[in-house]
Scaffold this motif. Structure first.
Motif, PDB file in Angstrom:
ATOM      1  N   LYS A   1       0.838  -1.207   0.000  1.00 46.36           N
ATOM      2  CA  LYS A   1       0.000   0.000   0.000  1.00 46.36           C
ATOM      3  C   LYS A   1       0.871   1.256   0.000  1.00 46.36           C
ATOM      4  N   SER A   2       1.983   1.213   0.713  1.00 42.54           N
ATOM      5  CA  SER A   2       2.905   2.349   0.738  1.00 42.54           C
ATOM      6  C   SER A   2       3.508   2.579  -0.650  1.00 42.54           C
ATOM      7  N   ILE A   3       3.914   1.493  -1.296  1.00 41.11           N
ATOM      8  CA  ILE A   3       4.457   1.595  -2.659  1.00 41.11           C
ATOM      9  C   ILE A   3       3.395   2.148  -3.611  1.00 41.11           C
ATOM     10  N   ALA A   4       2.179   1.654  -3.481  1.00 39.47           N
ATOM     11  CA  ALA A   4       1.085   2.142  -4.330  1.00 39.47           C
ATOM     12  C   ALA A   4       0.817   3.623  -4.083  1.00 39.47           C
ATOM     13  N   GLY A   5       0.874   4.045  -2.830  1.00 37.23           N
ATOM     14  CA  GLY A   5       0.639   5.457  -2.507  1.00 37.23           C
ATOM     15  C   GLY A   5       1.695   6.365  -3.112  1.00 37.23           C
ATOM     16  N   ALA A   6       2.961   5.972  -2.980  1.00 34.66           N
ATOM     17  CA  ALA A   6       4.048   6.768  -3.569  1.00 34.66           C
ATOM     18  C   ALA A   6       3.929   6.790  -5.086  1.00 34.66           C
ATOM     19  N   SER A   7       3.590   5.659  -5.668  1.00 38.42           N
ATOM     20  CA  SER A   7       3.418   5.584  -7.123  1.00 38.42           C
ATOM     21  C   SER A   7       2.253   6.454  -7.586  1.00 38.42           C
ATOM     22  N   LYS A   8       1.207   6.508  -6.775  1.00 37.73           N
ATOM     23  CA  LYS A   8       0.046   7.327  -7.121  1.00 37.73           C
ATOM     24  C   LYS A   8       0.415   8.811  -7.119  1.00 37.73           C
ATOM     25  N   VAL A   9       1.201   9.230  -6.134  1.00 36.44           N
ATOM     26  CA  VAL A   9       1.643  10.629  -6.090  1.00 36.44           C
ATOM     27  C   VAL A   9       2.416  10.972  -7.353  1.00 36.44           C
TER      28      VAL A   9
ATOM     29  N   GLY B   1       2.552   9.246 -10.210  1.00 39.93           N
ATOM     30  CA  GLY B   1       1.720   9.044 -11.398  1.00 39.93           C
ATOM     31  C   GLY B   1       0.775  10.202 -11.647  1.00 39.93           C
ATOM     32  N   GLY B   2       0.250  10.775 -10.565  1.00 37.51           N
ATOM     33  CA  GLY B   2      -0.625  11.939 -10.706  1.00 37.51           C
ATOM     34  C   GLY B   2       0.108  13.126 -11.314  1.00 37.51           C
ATOM     35  N   MET B   3       1.344  13.328 -10.876  1.00 37.30           N
ATOM     36  CA  MET B   3       2.151  14.415 -11.439  1.00 37.30           C
ATOM     37  C   MET B   3       2.506  14.124 -12.896  1.00 37.30           C
ATOM     38  N   ALA B   4       2.849  12.869 -13.171  1.00 38.91           N
ATOM     39  CA  ALA B   4       3.223  12.484 -14.537  1.00 38.91           C
ATOM     40  C   ALA B   4       2.057  12.652 -15.508  1.00 38.91           C
ATOM     41  N   SER B   5       0.867  12.347 -15.047  1.00 41.23           N
ATOM     42  CA  SER B   5      -0.306  12.433 -15.928  1.00 41.23           C
ATOM     43  C   SER B   5      -0.887  13.836 -16.007  1.00 41.23           C
ATOM     44  N   GLY B   6      -0.466  14.701 -15.102  1.00 43.37           N
ATOM     45  CA  GLY B   6      -1.007  16.056 -15.075  1.00 43.37           C
ATOM     46  C   GLY B   6      -2.272  16.182 -14.263  1.00 43.37           C
ATOM     47  N   SER B   7      -2.743  15.101 -13.658  1.00 41.46           N
ATOM     48  CA  SER B   7      -3.952  15.190 -12.840  1.00 41.46           C
ATOM     49  C   SER B   7      -3.667  15.832 -11.484  1.00 41.46           C
ATOM     50  N   THR B   8      -2.396  15.899 -11.115  1.00 36.05           N
ATOM     51  CA  THR B   8      -1.958  16.568  -9.894  1.00 36.05           C
ATOM     52  C   THR B   8      -0.850  17.550 -10.286  1.00 36.05           C
ATOM     53  N   ALA B   9      -0.861  18.719  -9.678  1.00 29.51           N
ATOM     54  CA  ALA B   9       0.179  19.710  -9.980  1.00 29.51           C
ATOM     55  C   ALA B   9       1.535  19.184  -9.528  1.00 29.51           C
ATOM     56  N   TYR B  10       2.566  19.497 -10.291  1.00 29.96           N
ATOM     57  CA  TYR B  10       3.922  19.105  -9.923  1.00 29.96           C
ATOM     58  C   TYR B  10       4.309  19.802  -8.619  1.00 29.96           C
ATOM     59  N   ASP B  11       4.876  19.021  -7.709  1.00 26.43           N
ATOM     60  CA  ASP B  11       5.346  19.517  -6.417  1.00 26.43           C
ATOM     61  C   ASP B  11       6.690  18.850  -6.162  1.00 26.43           C
ATOM     62  N   ALA B  12       7.759  19.637  -6.247  1.00 26.77           N
ATOM     63  CA  ALA B  12       9.110  19.079  -6.144  1.00 26.77           C
ATOM     64  C   ALA B  12       9.325  18.340  -4.826  1.00 26.77           C
ATOM     65  N   ALA B  13       8.877  18.910  -3.715  1.00 21.51           N
ATOM     66  CA  ALA B  13       9.088  18.271  -2.410  1.00 21.51           C
ATOM     67  C   ALA B  13       8.307  16.963  -2.313  1.00 21.51           C
ATOM     68  N   ALA B  14       7.081  16.963  -2.795  1.00 23.85           N
ATOM     69  CA  ALA B  14       6.260  15.740  -2.762  1.00 23.85           C
ATOM     70  C   ALA B  14       6.850  14.681  -3.683  1.00 23.85           C
ATOM     71  N   ALA B  15       7.379  15.100  -4.823  1.00 26.61           N
ATOM     72  CA  ALA B  15       7.986  14.150  -5.759  1.00 26.61           C
ATOM     73  C   ALA B  15       9.231  13.521  -5.147  1.00 26.61           C
ATOM     74  N   GLU B  16      10.074  14.322  -4.524  1.00 29.65           N
ATOM     75  CA  GLU B  16      11.276  13.803  -3.858  1.00 29.65           C
ATOM     76  C   GLU B  16      10.907  12.842  -2.738  1.00 29.65           C
ATOM     77  N   ALA B  17       9.895  13.202  -1.949  1.00 28.10           N
ATOM     78  CA  ALA B  17       9.467  12.342  -0.845  1.00 28.10           C
ATOM     79  C   ALA B  17       8.915  11.015  -1.360  1.00 28.10           C
ATOM     80  N   ALA B  18       8.129  11.058  -2.416  1.00 25.85           N
ATOM     81  CA  ALA B  18       7.563   9.833  -2.983  1.00 25.85           C
ATOM     82  C   ALA B  18       8.670   8.952  -3.563  1.00 25.85           C
ATOM     83  N   LYS B  19       9.638   9.570  -4.237  1.00 30.88           N
ATOM     84  CA  LYS B  19      10.762   8.804  -4.771  1.00 30.88           C
ATOM     85  C   LYS B  19      11.543   8.146  -3.639  1.00 30.88           C
ATOM     86  N   ALA B  20      11.850   8.899  -2.599  1.00 32.32           N
ATOM     87  CA  ALA B  20      12.597   8.350  -1.459  1.00 32.32           C
ATOM     88  C   ALA B  20      11.830   7.190  -0.817  1.00 32.32           C
ATOM     89  N   LEU B  21      10.518   7.331  -0.716  1.00 30.85           N
ATOM     90  CA  LEU B  21       9.695   6.260  -0.140  1.00 30.85           C
ATOM     91  C   LEU B  21       9.721   5.022  -1.028  1.00 30.85           C
TER      92      LEU B  21
END
Length: 147
Positions: free
Chosen positions: A38-46, A48-68
């Protein structure tokens, strides 16, 4: 069998299938497996949302999701070391009979996550295929299709 009987039978299968799918694990080992996924899915969703444009790009959130993703990928072999015993588990027993291959597939996720460039939504989009491919490769081989 008449139409009403067929419809009732089909409805019972759907309800039984939904009940099976919604069964929650009680084995702490299996719960650990599921929480990690579920944690992997959550990070992937964050990401994926940025990649698809359904969520605004957020550098800090992207770094945190990658680290997770990197951390969680490294934890797969640790958390899955023991199989656990629970009907709600989505894991196939082949994980433990093909352990080396399972670990290779888990490591592929870590490699894809580490290589992921999160500097922009476009760079995330370019790298998410490798992340998704690693997930799919493992799930196709080692995840039950009913869960």
């Amino acid at each position: 069998m008449n139409l009403a009987t067929k419809t009732l039978t089909a409805a019972l299968f759907v309800v039984a299938g939904a009940a099976f799918a919604e069964t929650e694990a009680t084995d702490p080992i299996v719960i650990g497996h599921q929480d990690l996924m579920k944690s992997i899915a959550g990070a992937s969703k964050v990401l994926g949302g940025m990649a698809s444009g359904s969520t605004a790009y957020d550098a800090a959130a992207a770094e945190a999701a990658k680290a997770l993703l990197i951390k969680d990928a490294a934890d797969i072999a640790v958390k899955f070391k023991e199989p656990g015993s629970d009907p709600a588990s989505g894991a196939k027993p082949e994980i433990w009979t093909n352990w080396e291959d399972f670990v290779v597939k888990a490591n592929a996720l870590g490699t894809a996550a580490t290589a992921l460039d999160v500097a922009s939504a476009d760079s995330i989009k370019a790298g998410m295929g490798a992340v998704g491919g690693a997930c799919k490769d493992c799930h196709t081989t080692y995840r039950l299709s009913t869960n």
